[in-house]
Design a protein around this motif. Structure first.
Motif, PDB file in Angstrom:
ATOM      1  N   ASN A   1     -66.899 -32.358  63.707  1.00  0.00           N
ATOM      2  CA  ASN A   1     -66.547 -31.590  64.898  1.00  0.00           C
ATOM      3  C   ASN A   1     -67.841 -31.247  65.621  1.00  0.00           C
ATOM      4  OD1 ASN A   1     -66.019 -29.196  66.636  1.00  0.00           O
ATOM      5  ND2 ASN A   1     -63.958 -29.356  65.786  1.00  0.00           N
ATOM      6  N   SER A   2     -67.912 -31.590  66.871  1.00  0.00           N
ATOM      7  CA  SER A   2     -69.156 -31.424  67.637  1.00  0.00           C
ATOM      8  C   SER A   2     -69.493 -29.964  67.926  1.00  0.00           C
ATOM      9  CB  SER A   2     -69.052 -32.197  68.958  1.00  0.00           C
ATOM     10  OG  SER A   2     -67.944 -31.720  69.717  1.00  0.00           O
ATOM     11  N   ARG A   3     -68.568 -29.036  67.672  1.00  0.00           N
ATOM     12  CA  ARG A   3     -68.831 -27.622  67.939  1.00  0.00           C
ATOM     13  C   ARG A   3     -69.849 -27.044  66.952  1.00  0.00           C
ATOM     14  NH1 ARG A   3     -63.123 -24.719  68.037  1.00  0.00           N
ATOM     15  NH2 ARG A   3     -64.545 -22.948  67.824  1.00  0.00           N
ATOM     16  N   PHE A   4     -69.961 -27.637  65.758  1.00  0.00           N
ATOM     17  CA  PHE A   4     -70.916 -27.134  64.767  1.00  0.00           C
ATOM     18  C   PHE A   4     -72.347 -27.361  65.236  1.00  0.00           C
ATOM     19  CE2 PHE A   4     -67.219 -27.622  61.980  1.00  0.00           C
ATOM     20  CZ  PHE A   4     -67.310 -26.474  61.187  1.00  0.00           C
ATOM     21  N   THR A   5     -73.165 -26.318  65.085  1.00  0.00           N
ATOM     22  CA  THR A   5     -74.593 -26.484  65.366  1.00  0.00           C
ATOM     23  C   THR A   5     -75.229 -27.302  64.242  1.00  0.00           C
ATOM     24  OG1 THR A   5     -75.084 -24.389  64.249  1.00  0.00           O
ATOM     25  CG2 THR A   5     -74.739 -24.303  66.629  1.00  0.00           C
ATOM     26  N   SER A   6     -76.494 -27.617  64.387  1.00  0.00           N
ATOM     27  CA  SER A   6     -77.193 -28.474  63.424  1.00  0.00           C
ATOM     28  C   SER A   6     -77.031 -27.955  61.994  1.00  0.00           C
ATOM     29  CB  SER A   6     -78.676 -28.541  63.790  1.00  0.00           C
ATOM     30  OG  SER A   6     -79.382 -29.316  62.851  1.00  0.00           O
ATOM     31  N   HIS A   7     -76.603 -28.837  61.091  1.00  0.00           N
ATOM     32  CA  HIS A   7     -76.405 -28.468  59.689  1.00  0.00           C
ATOM     33  C   HIS A   7     -76.425 -29.734  58.847  1.00  0.00           C
ATOM     34  CE1 HIS A   7     -72.387 -29.599  61.127  1.00  0.00           C
ATOM     35  NE2 HIS A   7     -72.138 -29.957  59.882  1.00  0.00           N
ATOM     36  N   GLN A   8     -76.403 -29.560  57.513  1.00  0.00           N
ATOM     37  CA  GLN A   8     -76.458 -30.726  56.627  1.00  0.00           C
ATOM     38  C   GLN A   8     -75.870 -30.376  55.274  1.00  0.00           C
ATOM     39  OE1 GLN A   8     -80.405 -32.055  55.655  1.00  0.00           O
ATOM     40  NE2 GLN A   8     -79.734 -34.130  55.100  1.00  0.00           N
ATOM     41  N   ILE A   9     -75.132 -31.339  54.694  1.00  0.00           N
ATOM     42  CA  ILE A   9     -74.648 -31.204  53.323  1.00  0.00           C
ATOM     43  C   ILE A   9     -75.797 -31.601  52.404  1.00  0.00           C
ATOM     44  CG2 ILE A   9     -72.884 -31.861  51.638  1.00  0.00           C
ATOM     45  CD1 ILE A   9     -71.698 -30.574  54.115  1.00  0.00           C
ATOM     46  N   VAL A  10     -76.273 -30.664  51.567  1.00  0.00           N
ATOM     47  CA  VAL A  10     -77.436 -30.959  50.713  1.00  0.00           C
ATOM     48  C   VAL A  10     -77.063 -31.144  49.253  1.00  0.00           C
ATOM     49  CG1 VAL A  10     -79.001 -29.715  52.255  1.00  0.00           C
ATOM     50  CG2 VAL A  10     -77.947 -28.503  50.325  1.00  0.00           C
ATOM     51  N   GLY A  11     -75.812 -30.794  48.875  1.00  0.00           N
ATOM     52  CA  GLY A  11     -75.451 -30.929  47.467  1.00  0.00           C
ATOM     53  C   GLY A  11     -73.952 -30.869  47.244  1.00  0.00           C
ATOM     54  N   VAL A  12     -73.541 -31.416  46.104  1.00  0.00           N
ATOM     55  CA  VAL A  12     -72.141 -31.375  45.696  1.00  0.00           C
ATOM     56  C   VAL A  12     -72.076 -30.794  44.287  1.00  0.00           C
ATOM     57  CG1 VAL A  12     -70.036 -32.706  45.256  1.00  0.00           C
ATOM     58  CG2 VAL A  12     -71.614 -33.423  47.066  1.00  0.00           C
ATOM     59  N   VAL A  13     -71.256 -29.750  44.109  1.00  0.00           N
ATOM     60  CA  VAL A  13     -71.100 -29.165  42.779  1.00  0.00           C
ATOM     61  C   VAL A  13     -69.802 -29.680  42.157  1.00  0.00           C
ATOM     62  CG1 VAL A  13     -72.392 -27.053  43.266  1.00  0.00           C
ATOM     63  CG2 VAL A  13     -69.931 -27.110  43.679  1.00  0.00           C
ATOM     64  N   LYS A  14     -69.796 -29.726  40.843  1.00  0.00           N
ATOM     65  CA  LYS A  14     -68.591 -30.108  40.123  1.00  0.00           C
ATOM     66  C   LYS A  14     -67.504 -29.088  40.413  1.00  0.00           C
ATOM     67  CE  LYS A  14     -67.011 -31.336  35.482  1.00  0.00           C
ATOM     68  NZ  LYS A  14     -67.394 -31.435  34.048  1.00  0.00           N
ATOM     69  N   ASP A  15     -66.272 -29.551  40.526  1.00  0.00           N
ATOM     70  CA  ASP A  15     -65.151 -28.647  40.816  1.00  0.00           C
ATOM     71  C   ASP A  15     -65.111 -27.486  39.831  1.00  0.00           C
ATOM     72  OD1 ASP A  15     -64.156 -29.846  43.062  1.00  0.00           O
ATOM     73  OD2 ASP A  15     -62.711 -31.106  41.996  1.00  0.00           O
ATOM     74  N   PHE A  16     -64.855 -26.298  40.340  1.00  0.00           N
ATOM     75  CA  PHE A  16     -64.723 -25.100  39.515  1.00  0.00           C
ATOM     76  C   PHE A  16     -63.557 -24.290  40.074  1.00  0.00           C
ATOM     77  CE2 PHE A  16     -67.581 -24.239  42.994  1.00  0.00           C
ATOM     78  CZ  PHE A  16     -67.208 -22.992  43.459  1.00  0.00           C
ATOM     79  N   HIS A  17     -63.030 -23.405  39.246  1.00  0.00           N
ATOM     80  CA  HIS A  17     -61.859 -22.614  39.641  1.00  0.00           C
ATOM     81  C   HIS A  17     -62.321 -21.284  40.246  1.00  0.00           C
ATOM     82  CE1 HIS A  17     -58.556 -25.061  37.947  1.00  0.00           C
ATOM     83  NE2 HIS A  17     -59.499 -25.477  37.135  1.00  0.00           N
ATOM     84  N   HIS A  18     -62.494 -21.295  41.568  1.00  0.00           N
ATOM     85  CA  HIS A  18     -62.863 -20.052  42.249  1.00  0.00           C
ATOM     86  C   HIS A  18     -61.678 -19.102  42.300  1.00  0.00           C
ATOM     87  CE1 HIS A  18     -60.500 -20.733  45.921  1.00  0.00           C
ATOM     88  NE2 HIS A  18     -60.688 -22.002  45.638  1.00  0.00           N
ATOM     89  N   ASN A  19     -60.470 -19.649  42.206  1.00  0.00           N
ATOM     90  CA  ASN A  19     -59.246 -18.856  42.278  1.00  0.00           C
ATOM     91  C   ASN A  19     -58.578 -18.861  40.908  1.00  0.00           C
ATOM     92  OD1 ASN A  19     -57.214 -17.308  43.402  1.00  0.00           O
ATOM     93  ND2 ASN A  19     -56.792 -18.712  45.079  1.00  0.00           N
ATOM     94  N   SER A  20     -57.451 -18.217  40.792  1.00  0.00           N
ATOM     95  CA  SER A  20     -56.769 -18.141  39.509  1.00  0.00           C
ATOM     96  C   SER A  20     -56.169 -19.487  39.136  1.00  0.00           C
ATOM     97  CB  SER A  20     -55.658 -17.089  39.578  1.00  0.00           C
ATOM     98  OG  SER A  20     -54.587 -17.571  40.368  1.00  0.00           O
ATOM     99  N   LEU A  21     -55.769 -19.592  37.875  1.00  0.00           N
ATOM    100  CA  LEU A  21     -55.156 -20.827  37.396  1.00  0.00           C
ATOM    101  C   LEU A  21     -53.692 -20.936  37.778  1.00  0.00           C
ATOM    102  CD1 LEU A  21     -56.856 -21.107  33.898  1.00  0.00           C
ATOM    103  CD2 LEU A  21     -57.388 -22.380  35.978  1.00  0.00           C
ATOM    104  N   TYR A  22     -53.228 -20.029  38.616  1.00  0.00           N
ATOM    105  CA  TYR A  22     -51.915 -20.191  39.244  1.00  0.00           C
ATOM    106  C   TYR A  22     -52.004 -21.249  40.345  1.00  0.00           C
ATOM    107  CZ  TYR A  22     -50.715 -15.618  37.188  1.00  0.00           C
ATOM    108  OH  TYR A  22     -50.478 -14.578  36.334  1.00  0.00           O
ATOM    109  N   ASN A  23     -53.249 -21.507  40.815  1.00  0.00           N
ATOM    110  CA  ASN A  23     -53.468 -22.361  41.986  1.00  0.00           C
ATOM    111  C   ASN A  23     -54.270 -23.601  41.630  1.00  0.00           C
ATOM    112  OD1 ASN A  23     -54.002 -19.200  42.956  1.00  0.00           O
ATOM    113  ND2 ASN A  23     -52.478 -20.294  44.161  1.00  0.00           N
ATOM    114  N   GLN A  24     -54.068 -24.655  42.422  1.00  0.00           N
ATOM    115  CA  GLN A  24     -54.869 -25.866  42.292  1.00  0.00           C
ATOM    116  C   GLN A  24     -56.254 -25.630  42.901  1.00  0.00           C
ATOM    117  OE1 GLN A  24     -53.903 -28.489  40.659  1.00  0.00           O
ATOM    118  NE2 GLN A  24     -51.678 -28.248  40.518  1.00  0.00           N
ATOM    119  N   ILE A  25     -57.222 -26.456  42.502  1.00  0.00           N
ATOM    120  CA  ILE A  25     -58.571 -26.368  43.075  1.00  0.00           C
ATOM    121  C   ILE A  25     -58.509 -26.810  44.541  1.00  0.00           C
ATOM    122  CG2 ILE A  25     -60.896 -27.346  43.004  1.00  0.00           C
ATOM    123  CD1 ILE A  25     -60.629 -27.486  39.974  1.00  0.00           C
TER     124      ILE A  25
END
Length: 814
Positions: A587-611
């Motif tokens: 999306n062109s609305r975002f100002t200059s930025h960059q993806i610098v890393g990828v972390v392994k999936d983790f459960h930020h929410n409860s196990l009632y929900n999918q990742i």
């Protein structure tokens, strides 16, 4: 006549101490737990009833079209309350409720975090919270006036009259003086709204810009209305479309954004995951608890019935003599019901004492403030229980015994063995059915909660302490977050020099409490992409033990990587990025930025929900430039996450507090544990599991007493048979097996029906978890063997004891 009934009933109860004791203990246990449950259910059903004209009070629910259809929430724009009041003549009062907190001076050298509600002046005109001092219509008129509860008043002013006194609160960058203009009684336990302090919402200017306050797409708190009559609800809802068309103008799309009204009486009992600011209870919990109460009482009543029928032969001659002397059927029925009534009344008295003893445990388990108050409603509940139990426990024995024919009884030709035995066996089998149903349900719940507890969430939660950093209120959201992080960084740096600290990071959101914020933006293809976001700093990934799949971690230095993002694997997969490093948002609305890393999936929410897709950022600027949706699910002040090196916690806590006082000498120190935050999301199901376990334990205890009594009665009625078998050479074990076969069949019948039904009934419960696991069939087999062993132990002990009697004594009267 009535006096005579009671005399005879007392004599019979005293004469049969064993049966009386078993019935009394069983009913006492059943009533003690049931009284707590029924009072709790009644308490939950009275929530918000104390408000005058409660039928006229409604809460607004906002509905907005999203990528996945219409989404609903109780968070509403600030402008909602005044708009509804101005647009609809049927709305007499309206108020917005926005929860906030600020540092407050407790004395000249100590501050503490003080929570409060920002409300309109109509708040106390809508709700009937008891105002002890002050004028209800005037206490919130001034911007710098506050209304406090009794507990808060005592905390700041002791026993002195709080009216006219001042409380200093940090609003924005400075402390402001607020004058106490009203004193409320402490909020009733059955209120769905809980608060300590009320402040006029003119103070929103310190934290929310005028533009946001007038926006229909920035939402903050709940809106409550008071209307002229309940029927006006339909009129108001029908007029919402016209109101929104007028408010949004060209931005309005029919059916995309509207409001409905929810009655105050419907707020507390709700299964909705988003309950707004109100305290809620799941209706299913009340149904389950009520069912448990009735099942326990039913088991106790079955004990009474089986033992009464078992004693039929010993009471038969009594009935025959009474009928010969002219006693009528109804008189005999009444006599037996009086006996049941006396046992029930005695059990009720002991059950009330047991309920009082269990009350603190019950309140702690459900985090309630239930009190056993015996008002008219409670008295009716108790009287109803006495009548129901007396009828259930005494009706069949009374009718059965009173219907015996005196000629057959006195001649010794009574033949009731088949019907009596079939019913008794059926009732005991039903007891075992209920008991094993509850035990199996408990086993399923315990197994599932163990799966949850031992599940690898993808991050390290052990020995991680969360320390709340003071909030920095500002009308600029970005400035508020950045200033909060600057304060948190000072504290993090002070801890970094301590050898006892392994690492420290900064985070806005914690884990397991749905705290990660919701964000979204339109992609270049025109589709809405929704994800979760968290703002972090310092050694966040290291402290949390998050595993990098590719790329690098953030630079922990302040100001570095302000335009860098780290995403999880699910985010990369949703974007269909095979090599996410260096990618940018579509999306062109975002100002200059960059993806610098990828972390392994983790459960930020409860196990009632999918990742879900998750994005981590150090600064909000680059992210906020491109998103068009943001739902804030947690406080905006950051937390410092500190991981210790395994030392004694009290010593570690002292270090944290020592460094806190160096950095924030006037601010209150507060902390929590990450693992407790994670566990808190499963509290409702943990409580339910404990309650089912308690019920299963009581059911087994009552059933065991019933089995013991029934075996004793069965053996006592066949002593001559045992004597004859002994004389003819039968061994003690063979005689014991004769009785065991009978009761093992009863046990197996209860198990074979109870275990499959438990799996069927628990299916909906276990399917609410995204991560779930049924117990192994081995567990059910062990439970079956345990039930068989349980029956064998009780029956074998009694039957072997009976076989030790000298057959000469049992046969000498023949």
């Amino acid at each position: 006549m009535l006096k005579n009934y009671f005399k005879i009933a007392l004599r019979n109860l005293i004469k049969n101490k064993l049966h009386f004791g078993i019935n009394l203990i069983g009913l006492t246990l059943g009533l003690g737990v049931s009284i707590l449950i029924f009072f709790f259910v009644q308490f939950e059903l009275t929530f918000d009833d104390f408000h005058e004209e409660s039928e006229l009070i409604f809460r607004l629910e906002r509905h907005e079209m999203g990528e996945d259809g219409i989404g609903s929430s109780f968070s509403t724009p600030v402008i909602t309350a005044p708009t509804f009041k101005g647009e609809f003549a049927q709305v007499t009062h309206a108020t917005q409720l926005i929860g906030a907190s600020a540092q407050a001076y407790l004395d000249e050298s100590t501050t503490q975090n003080q929570e409060y509600l920002l409300v309109n002046t109509d708040f106390l005109e809508i709700f009937s919270f008891p105002l002890l001092k002050g004028d209800r219509s005037k206490v919130l008129q001034d911007k710098y006036s506050v209304v406090v509860t009794e507990t808060v008043a005592k905390k700041y002013f002791g026993e002195a009259d709080p009216l006219g006194k001042s409380i200093r609160l940090k609003m924005g960058e400075n402390f402001e003086e607020y004058q106490v203009t009203g004193l409320l009684a402490d909020i009733p336990a059955n209120s769905s709204l809980k608060f300590e302090m009320l402040i006029n919402n003119l103070n929103l200017d310190y934290s929310i810009s005028k533009q946001s306050q007038n926006s229909w797409f920035n939402v903050y708190g709940d809106t409550y209305l008071k209307i002229t009559d309940p029927q006006a609800k339909g009129t108001i809802e029908a007029g919402v479309e016209g109101m929104m068309k007028k408010a949004l103008g060209t931005n309005y799309k029919e059916g995309d954004y509207y409001f409905t009204l929810q009655s105050l009486s419907d707020i507390h009992l709700s299964d909705a995951s988003n309950s707004g600011m109100a305290e809620t209870t799941r209706p299913s919990l009340l149904l389950i608890l009520t069912g448990i109460a009735f099942l326990i009482l039913l088991i106790a009543c079955i004990n009474f019935t089986t033992m009464a029928i078992g004693r039929a032969t010993t009471r038969a001659k009594e009935v025959g003599v009474r009928k010969t002397m002219g006693a009528e059927f109804i008189q005999l029925v009444f006599q037996f019901l009086i006996e049941a009534f006396l046992i029930t009344l005695s059990a009720l008295a002991l059950g009330l004492l047991l309920a009082e003893a269990l009350l603190p445990i019950f309140n702690d388990l459900f985090e309630k403030q239930l009190q056993l108050v015996y008002g008219p409603t409670q008295i009716l509940i108790l009287l109803g229980l006495v009548c129901i139990i007396t009828f259930l426990a005494g009706a069949y024995p009374a009718l059965f015994m009173s219907g015996l024919r005196p000629i057959q009884v006195l001649k010794g030709n009574l033949s009731i063995r088949f019907g009596k035995q079939a019913l008794r066996k059926g009732l005991v089998a039903f007891q075992f059915f209920i008991s094993f149903l509850l035990i199996a349900s408990t086993m399923i719940m315990v197994n599932q909660m163990n799966v949850i507890r031992n599940f690898d969430l993808g991050f390290d939660q052990e020995m991680v302490v969360l320390v709340d950093v003071p909030e920095y209120p500002s009308t600029s959201f970005i400035k508020s977050i950045e200033a909060g992080f600057a304060q948190a960084e000072l504290y993090r740096q002070s801890l970094a020099g301590r050898s006892e600290v392994q690492s420290a990071g900064i985070t806005i959101s914690t884990y397991g409490d749905d705290a990660f914020w919701n964000a979204g933006f339109p992609t270049e293809e025109g589709k809405q992409f929704n994800f979760r976001v968290n703002f972090v700093g310092g050694d966040y990934l290291k402290t949390m033990g998050l595993e990098m799949v590719e790329g690098r971690d953030f630079n922990p230095q302040p100001g570095a990587d302000s335009s860098a993002f780290i995403i999880n694997e699910t985010f990369a997969n949703a974007m269909k990025w095979s090599d996410p490093l260096g990618e940018v948002m579509p999306n062109s609305r975002f100002t200059s930025h960059q993806i610098v890393g990828v972390v392994k999936d983790f459960h930020h929410n409860s196990l009632y929900n999918q990742i879900e897709p998750v994005l981590l950022a150090k600064s909000p600027k680059a992210l906020f430039s491109g998103i068009n949706e943001l739902m804030i699910n947690s406080a905006t002040n950051p937390k410092v996450m500190v991981k210790g090196k395994g030392m004694n916690f009290e010593a570690f806590r002292a270090i944290l507090e020592e460094e806190w006082k160096r950095v924030f000498p006037l601010e209150a120190f507060s902390f929590s544990f990450l693992d407790e935050t994670v566990e808190a999301q499963y509290k409702a199901d943990e409580r339910l599991g404990k309650m089912v376990f308690i019920a299963a334990s009581i059911a087994i205890l009552i059933a065991a007493m019933g089995l013991f009594a029934m075996a004793a009665l069965s053996i006592a009625g066949r002593t001559k048979e045992i004597g004859i078998r002994k004389v003819l050479g039968a061994s003690s074990l063979s005689i014991s097996w004769m009785f065991n076969k009978e009761f093992l069949l009863i046990t197996l019948a209860g198990v074979l029906f109870g275990l499959p039904l438990s799996r069927f009934l628990m299916r909906d419960w276990i399917e609410q978890f995204a991560t779930r696991e049924w117990p192994s069939w081995v567990n059910f087999l062990l439970l079956t063997l345990l039930g068989i062993g349980f029956t064998l132990a009780i029956v074998t002990v009694q039957s072997l004891r009976a076989t030790q009697m000298n057959p000469v004594k049992t046969l000498k009267d023949e």
